[in-house]
Design a protein around this motif. Structure first.
Motif, mmCIF file in Angstrom:
data_model
loop_
_atom_site.group_PDB
_atom_site.id
_atom_site.type_symbol
_atom_site.label_atom_id
_atom_site.label_comp_id
_atom_site.label_asym_id
_atom_site.label_seq_id
_atom_site.Cartn_x
_atom_site.Cartn_y
_atom_site.Cartn_z
ATOM 1 N N LYS A 1 0.687 -1.274 -0.153
ATOM 2 C CA LYS A 1 -0.048 0.040 -0.150
ATOM 3 C C LYS A 1 0.840 1.211 0.141
ATOM 4 C CE LYS A 1 -0.679 0.718 4.938
ATOM 5 N NZ LYS A 1 -0.177 -0.018 5.799
ATOM 6 N N GLY B 1 6.734 -0.351 9.681
ATOM 7 C CA GLY B 1 6.922 0.904 10.492
ATOM 8 C C GLY B 1 8.620 1.008 10.712
ATOM 9 N N GLU C 1 6.901 -6.718 7.349
ATOM 10 C CA GLU C 1 6.253 -6.244 6.136
ATOM 11 C C GLU C 1 6.517 -4.720 6.068
ATOM 12 O OE1 GLU C 1 2.187 -8.623 7.471
ATOM 13 O OE2 GLU C 1 2.500 -6.647 8.068
ATOM 14 N N ARG D 1 7.438 1.579 3.617
ATOM 15 C CA ARG D 1 8.219 2.857 3.324
ATOM 16 C C ARG D 1 9.657 2.403 2.982
ATOM 17 N NH1 ARG D 1 7.226 8.553 5.173
ATOM 18 N NH2 ARG D 1 5.258 7.859 6.450
ATOM 19 N N TYR E 1 4.187 6.494 0.473
ATOM 20 C CA TYR E 1 3.074 7.130 0.726
ATOM 21 C C TYR E 1 2.836 8.760 0.329
ATOM 22 C CZ TYR E 1 2.723 3.390 3.971
ATOM 23 O OH TYR E 1 2.885 1.940 4.626
HETATM 24 C C1 LIG Z 1 0.969 -0.221 6.288
HETATM 25 C C2 LIG Z 1 0.984 -1.430 6.803
HETATM 26 C C3 LIG Z 1 2.692 -1.846 6.637
HETATM 27 C C4 LIG Z 1 3.751 -1.274 6.064
HETATM 28 O O1 LIG Z 1 3.961 -0.165 6.976
HETATM 29 P P1 LIG Z 1 5.213 0.606 6.740
HETATM 30 O O2 LIG Z 1 5.307 1.802 7.875
HETATM 31 O O3 LIG Z 1 5.086 1.502 5.426
HETATM 32 O O4 LIG Z 1 6.606 -0.082 6.912
HETATM 33 C C5 LIG Z 1 2.793 -3.224 7.142
HETATM 34 N N1 LIG Z 1 1.808 -4.049 7.703
HETATM 35 C C6 LIG Z 1 0.717 -3.626 7.850
HETATM 36 C C7 LIG Z 1 -0.520 -4.571 8.369
HETATM 37 C C8 LIG Z 1 0.260 -2.195 7.497
HETATM 38 O O5 LIG Z 1 -1.060 -1.870 7.640
#
Ligand SMILES: *Cc1c(COP(=O)(O)O)cnc(C)c1O
Length: 472
Positions: free
Chosen positions: A85, A252, A325, A328, A432
């Protein structure tokens, strides 16, 4: 009182030096393109319109390699799922497929894009709180991993596999750690335990692969604490004869956009005078954070776990797979966004409004009442005399009739006043920034996205992103 304070500030204004520049960190390939091929930038804008996003899948692949380098020395089982996303470009999903990483999808469309890119279905993980029946059915049909967000969703999955399946549905259970008590995502202890008990009776239909969480904020310590909290579920499931083996810590991981010292100094010295509305936003992404991905992972893996073991040692000794996961952080540096200047308007107080062809929907922080604290790079337009003109303070506005359509509320200090036809380059927009809110407001067509490949010898090969369909 308020007026007096702002008058005093205004009066002092002439004496207070401007906060330091927030010069963007740039991948060397992007730096080269901007420095050596400014005419190409102009030609691309002529051909494809403004704004224009340039994407570097090679940089995405390098980011994957950096993650692996940080994890490979640990003798750990791990799995990366790119948080799709973060950016809508197919080029990055294709790069994930080529690099052999998984993808984290949250809609049937992201799933279809991942499958189309050739991501192995077993390497797809589906997250999100509101998966439709069609999405669940498609996930089950291809054998993707499903992170179950609620007892209610668990029930929906059970109904989907009422008819016997050749292979069991693979699930993670999403925990809502104590630190995220008010979140609407994931399950608390009672709900999650109830799912585990149910799973013990459903082994042939649904297989528990492990546990998942995803937290707001960017601290590895919060993930370490959440991981420790998750172990009680692992114990419970194992006591019931289940064999969960994945702990998925979500995303994150942090990205650095500007030099950390300059950023800290900027935060210390900025004031309402640096913003067109006279107000400093309440919060910002940590654009100049000091922790890189490798240090972040070390912070997590070296944190204490249980039985005097670190998290890394615990995962190893229990043969657990660490799933991550990153969204960013996998697209760090992998895109820039170009906006052509269409009007420059002198306003009171020596401030200029720079209007660009494009809108804040393609640069979205102001919509979240925050600000992208990275200065744009000013490139002279074709035929312009380079470097002529006086310095100027300006904010950057989109071309719409919405008062809120501001790409920056912050007054940027330009060494020379921007001119019509110049180009503003926003660096590191893949995560993003560039396309989260994009739309066709005023019937402007959707911004184009082009993939750039560098072949070393200053040759840049440009092609359309595969998500653009038949556009020329
Ligand atoms: C948005 C999201 C991510 C990615 O987060 P980043 O801050 O971009 O690394 C991973 N897992 C879930 C469940 C999310 O909602």
């Amino acid at each position: 009182m308020k007026n007096l304070a702002s008058n005093v500030q205004h009066h002092l204004g002439a004496l207070v030096p401007a906060p330091p520049a927030l010069t963007p960190m740039l991948d060397s390939r992007i730096e080269q393109l901007l420095a050596r091929r400014p005419r190409l930038i102009g030609e691309l804008l002529d051909q494809y319109g403004s704004p224009l996003h340039l994407l570097w899948p090679q940089i995405f692949s390098d980011n994957v390699a950096r993650f692996r380098a940080a994890l490979d020395g640990r003798q750990l089982r791990y799995e990366l799922f790119y948080g799709a996303k973060a950016n809508k470009s197919q080029a990055f999903i294709a790069a994930a497929a080529q690099a052999g990483t998984g993808v984290d999808v949250s809609s049937i469309h992201e799933l279809n894009d991942a499958l189309r890119a050739g991501v192995a279905p077993g390497r797809i993980c589906a997250t999100g709180p509101a998966k439709s029946t069609a999405f669940l059915a498609a996930l089950i049909a291809c054998g993707a991993l499903i992170s179950v967000d609620s007892v209610e969703e668990f029930g929906a999955i059970e109904r989907c596999c009422a008819a016997p399946l050749a292979t069991p549905v693979r699930v993670l259970l999403r925990h809502r750690p104590a630190s995220a008590g008010n979140s609407r995502f994931g399950m608390g202890v009672a709900a999650l335990s109830a799912c585990i008990e149910r799973l013990a009776t459903l082994r042939a239909a649904i297989r528990l692969e492990g546990f998942h969480f995803h937290l707001g904020g960017y601290a590895s310590a919060a993930r370490a604490a959440a991981l420790r909290d998750t172990l009680v579920f692992l114990d419970q499931a194992r006591a019931l004869g289940l064999a969960p083996h994945i702990i998925d810590i979500g995303g994150g991981l942090p990205v650095r956009y500007v030099d950390s010292d300059a950023y800290d100094e900027f935060l210390r010295r900025q004031s309402g005078r640096d913003y067109i509305h006279g107000r400093v936003p309440a919060s910002f992404y940590p654009y100049g954070g000091r922790v890189g991905v490798a240090e972040w992972l070390d912070g997590l893996l070296d944190a204490p776990c249980r039985d005097a073991l670190t998290i890394a040692a615990y995962l190893r000794s229990h043969q657990l797979t660490l799933a991550i996961e990153p969204g960013r952080s996998l697209v760090d540096q992998a895109a820039i966004s170009l906006f052509r200047i269409v009007r420059v308007k002198a306003l009171a107080g020596g401030v200029h409004a720079v209007f660009v062809e494009g809108s804040s929907f393609s640069a979205c922080e102001t919509w979240f009442d925050s600000e992208f604290l990275v200065d744009p790079i000013l490139l002279p337009g074709a035929g312009a005399q380079a470097a002529a003109g006086a310095p100027a303070r300006a904010f950057i506005a989109g071309h719409s009739c919405l008062d809120e359509d501001l790409i920056t509320r912050r007054l940027i200090h330009f060494a020379r006043c921007p001119r019509v036809g110049d180009v503003l380059v926003f660096a590191n927009t893949a995560g993003y920034q560039m396309d989260l809110l994009e739309n066709e407001f005023h019937r402007h067509p959707m911004p184009r996205r082009l993939v750039v490949h560098c072949d070393g010898a200053e040759q840049f090969v440009v092609s359309c992103d595969a998500n653009e369909g038949g556009k020329q």
